[in-house]
Design a protein around this motif. Sequence first.
Motif, PDB file in Angstrom:
ATOM      1  N   VAL A 117      67.138  16.970   7.430  1.00 18.62           N
ATOM      2  CA  VAL A 117      67.844  16.304   8.532  1.00 18.62           C
ATOM      3  C   VAL A 117      69.327  16.661   8.491  1.00 18.62           C
ATOM      4  N   ASN A 118      69.913  16.701   7.292  1.00 18.88           N
ATOM      5  CA  ASN A 118      71.306  17.128   7.173  1.00 18.88           C
ATOM      6  C   ASN A 118      71.510  18.522   7.753  1.00 18.88           C
ATOM      7  N   VAL A 119      70.601  19.438   7.445  1.00 16.96           N
ATOM      8  CA  VAL A 119      70.702  20.808   7.955  1.00 16.96           C
ATOM      9  C   VAL A 119      70.538  20.824   9.480  1.00 16.96           C
ATOM     10  N   ALA A 120      69.581  20.070   9.982  1.00 15.11           N
ATOM     11  CA  ALA A 120      69.364  20.015  11.429  1.00 15.11           C
ATOM     12  C   ALA A 120      70.561  19.408  12.144  1.00 15.11           C
ATOM     13  N   LEU A 121      71.187  18.407  11.536  1.00 14.74           N
ATOM     14  CA  LEU A 121      72.372  17.795  12.139  1.00 14.74           C
ATOM     15  C   LEU A 121      73.497  18.808  12.310  1.00 14.74           C
ATOM     16  N   ASP A 122      73.600  19.757  11.401  1.00 16.86           N
ATOM     17  CA  ASP A 122      74.628  20.787  11.563  1.00 16.86           C
ATOM     18  C   ASP A 122      74.463  21.533  12.884  1.00 16.86           C
ATOM     19  N   GLU A 123      73.236  21.855  13.224  1.00 16.84           N
ATOM     20  CA  GLU A 123      72.994  22.545  14.496  1.00 16.84           C
ATOM     21  C   GLU A 123      73.239  21.614  15.680  1.00 16.84           C
ATOM     22  N   VAL A 124      72.723  20.395  15.594  1.00 13.59           N
ATOM     23  CA  VAL A 124      72.861  19.437  16.701  1.00 13.59           C
ATOM     24  C   VAL A 124      74.325  19.114  16.976  1.00 13.59           C
ATOM     25  N   LEU A 125      75.085  18.774  15.945  1.00 16.94           N
ATOM     26  CA  LEU A 125      76.468  18.340  16.151  1.00 16.94           C
ATOM     27  C   LEU A 125      77.384  19.496  16.536  1.00 16.94           C
ATOM     28  N   THR A 126      77.109  20.699  16.043  1.00 16.23           N
ATOM     29  CA  THR A 126      77.887  21.857  16.486  1.00 16.23           C
ATOM     30  C   THR A 126      77.685  22.083  17.978  1.00 16.23           C
ATOM     31  N   GLU A 127      76.448  21.959  18.440  1.00 14.02           N
ATOM     32  CA  GLU A 127      76.168  22.087  19.872  1.00 14.02           C
ATOM     33  C   GLU A 127      76.871  20.990  20.672  1.00 14.02           C
ATOM     34  N   GLU A 128      76.854  19.773  20.161  1.00 11.75           N
ATOM     35  CA  GLU A 128      77.480  18.653  20.859  1.00 11.75           C
ATOM     36  C   GLU A 128      78.985  18.860  21.017  1.00 11.75           C
ATOM     37  N   VAL A 129      79.650  19.324  19.962  1.00 11.88           N
ATOM     38  CA  VAL A 129      81.092  19.576  20.039  1.00 11.88           C
ATOM     39  C   VAL A 129      81.369  20.734  20.981  1.00 11.88           C
ATOM     40  N   GLY A 130      80.575  21.794  20.898  1.00 11.93           N
ATOM     41  CA  GLY A 130      80.766  22.929  21.798  1.00 11.93           C
ATOM     42  C   GLY A 130      80.615  22.550  23.256  1.00 11.93           C
ATOM     43  N   ALA A 131      79.710  21.617  23.531  1.00 14.47           N
ATOM     44  CA  ALA A 131      79.472  21.167  24.909  1.00 14.47           C
ATOM     45  C   ALA A 131      80.456  20.102  25.359  1.00 14.47           C
ATOM     46  N   GLY A 132      81.311  19.634  24.452  1.00 18.05           N
ATOM     47  CA  GLY A 132      82.292  18.620  24.815  1.00 18.05           C
ATOM     48  C   GLY A 132      81.760  17.210  24.846  1.00 18.05           C
ATOM     49  N   ARG A 133      80.561  16.995  24.276  1.00 17.82           N
ATOM     50  CA  ARG A 133      79.973  15.655  24.284  1.00 17.82           C
ATOM     51  C   ARG A 133      80.343  14.840  23.052  1.00 17.82           C
ATOM     52  N   LEU A 251      78.544  29.308  17.638  1.00 20.40           N
ATOM     53  CA  LEU A 251      77.528  29.245  18.682  1.00 20.40           C
ATOM     54  C   LEU A 251      78.053  29.787  20.004  1.00 20.40           C
ATOM     55  N   SER A 252      77.126  30.167  20.865  1.00 14.45           N
ATOM     56  CA  SER A 252      77.506  30.775  22.142  1.00 14.45           C
ATOM     57  C   SER A 252      78.180  29.793  23.088  1.00 14.45           C
ATOM     58  N   ASN A 253      78.016  28.470  22.866  1.00 13.91           N
ATOM     59  CA  ASN A 253      78.645  27.494  23.756  1.00 13.91           C
ATOM     60  C   ASN A 253      80.067  27.138  23.337  1.00 13.91           C
ATOM     61  N   GLY A 254      80.615  27.857  22.345  1.00 12.56           N
ATOM     62  CA  GLY A 254      81.991  27.618  21.925  1.00 12.56           C
ATOM     63  C   GLY A 254      82.139  26.691  20.744  1.00 12.56           C
ATOM     64  N   GLY A 255      81.037  26.116  20.283  1.00 10.15           N
ATOM     65  CA  GLY A 255      81.081  25.274  19.097  1.00 10.15           C
ATOM     66  C   GLY A 255      81.039  26.111  17.830  1.00 10.15           C
ATOM     67  N   MET A 256      81.523  25.534  16.743  1.00  8.03           N
ATOM     68  CA  MET A 256      81.571  26.247  15.470  1.00  8.03           C
ATOM     69  C   MET A 256      81.305  25.280  14.324  1.00  8.03           C
ATOM     70  N   LEU A 257      80.533  25.747  13.352  1.00  6.02           N
ATOM     71  CA  LEU A 257      80.248  25.000  12.134  1.00  6.02           C
ATOM     72  C   LEU A 257      80.980  25.650  10.964  1.00  6.02           C
TER      73      LEU A 257
END
Length: 353
Positions: A117-133, A251-257
């Motif tokens: 879940v920790n690993v999956a959260l890295d992908e989810v939250l990077t996407e969320e920041v990149g999308a501005g949410r 990530l392609s949406n501008g987010g970064m981990l």
Amino acid sequence: MAHTLHGEYKVHGGKLVVVDLAVTDGRLAEVSVSGDFFLEPDEALDDINAALTGLSSDLPAAELAAAITAGLPDGVVLFGFSAQAVAVAVRRALAKATSWHDHEWDIIAPTVLPTAVNVALDEVLTEEVGAGRRNPTLRFWDWDEPSVVIGSFQSVRNELEPAGVEKYGINVVRRISGGGAMFMEAGNCITYSLYLPQSLVDGLTFEDSYKFLDSWVMAALESVGVQAFYVPLNDIATDQGKIGGAAQKRLSNGGMLHHVTMSYDIDADKMVQVLRIGKEKLSDKGTRSAKKRVDPLRRQTGLGRGELLAHMMATFADRYDAKASFLTAAELAEAERRVDAKFGTDAWLNRIP
């Protein structure tokens, strides 16, 4: 008269670079570079300003830096800064690049979760920041089960000792970022992830971005007596040995981990039974022993893990005016869905057998 724009960039381990400029018809004008750096001869400052004047305001940092370098005569010495640093300050003046204080930062304190879940959260939250949410966020991990998290491009069979994995009941998970394997038992290391817009590292080389994004943790460690530094590309060390490593994913949406794991109280004997750390891995590290290569923070600081975590969070909050935050129910649910669909599957783990 054109509106004056202002940008600043502090070189990691170096000097402050300041750029004031205007934009006229899409071109840089009235360029004035200043700062507490050193430059010889003095006249080279005029050459830098001239090299930037008239350039398109849409140029990326690499092209701005190249123009500066091309405009400088032979023999010019830049000390404490670089053409790249000037380019970053220009991009910040143009609001193409951002600084820490251009963002509202959140901090998520350690929460015990399954490693997958920790690993999956890295992908989810990077996407969320990149999308501005979600605001740019610093999240500290916590976990109970013994685990190895391997890098996105590592081979399972080349990194793991099957007998040790079975003996100690190790849970093996693959993350989205590159870099090396992490041996994680409850309480044995400090792990955090930064989720940020790529504009924060606009113009920085990959190597410089690692140092830049961890400047706050270096300051936190220094305040408790640990003089840490980066060993290129992504190792964090002291004069006593390696204490951690970092990894990134854009990530392609501008987010970064930006992800970091530091050894707190690692069982080095168990680690070398679980991980295959070969001679080639150690060949440029100045040591023949994987056990001797790692020197835990517990020994170097004498502080409890909770004390160190609290100190790191306080340092980040003080530097960047960050506020406490929490994982939302939706974020956790999405992470758990991705564990089922991706991060917990044999197909993802063994994509490089």
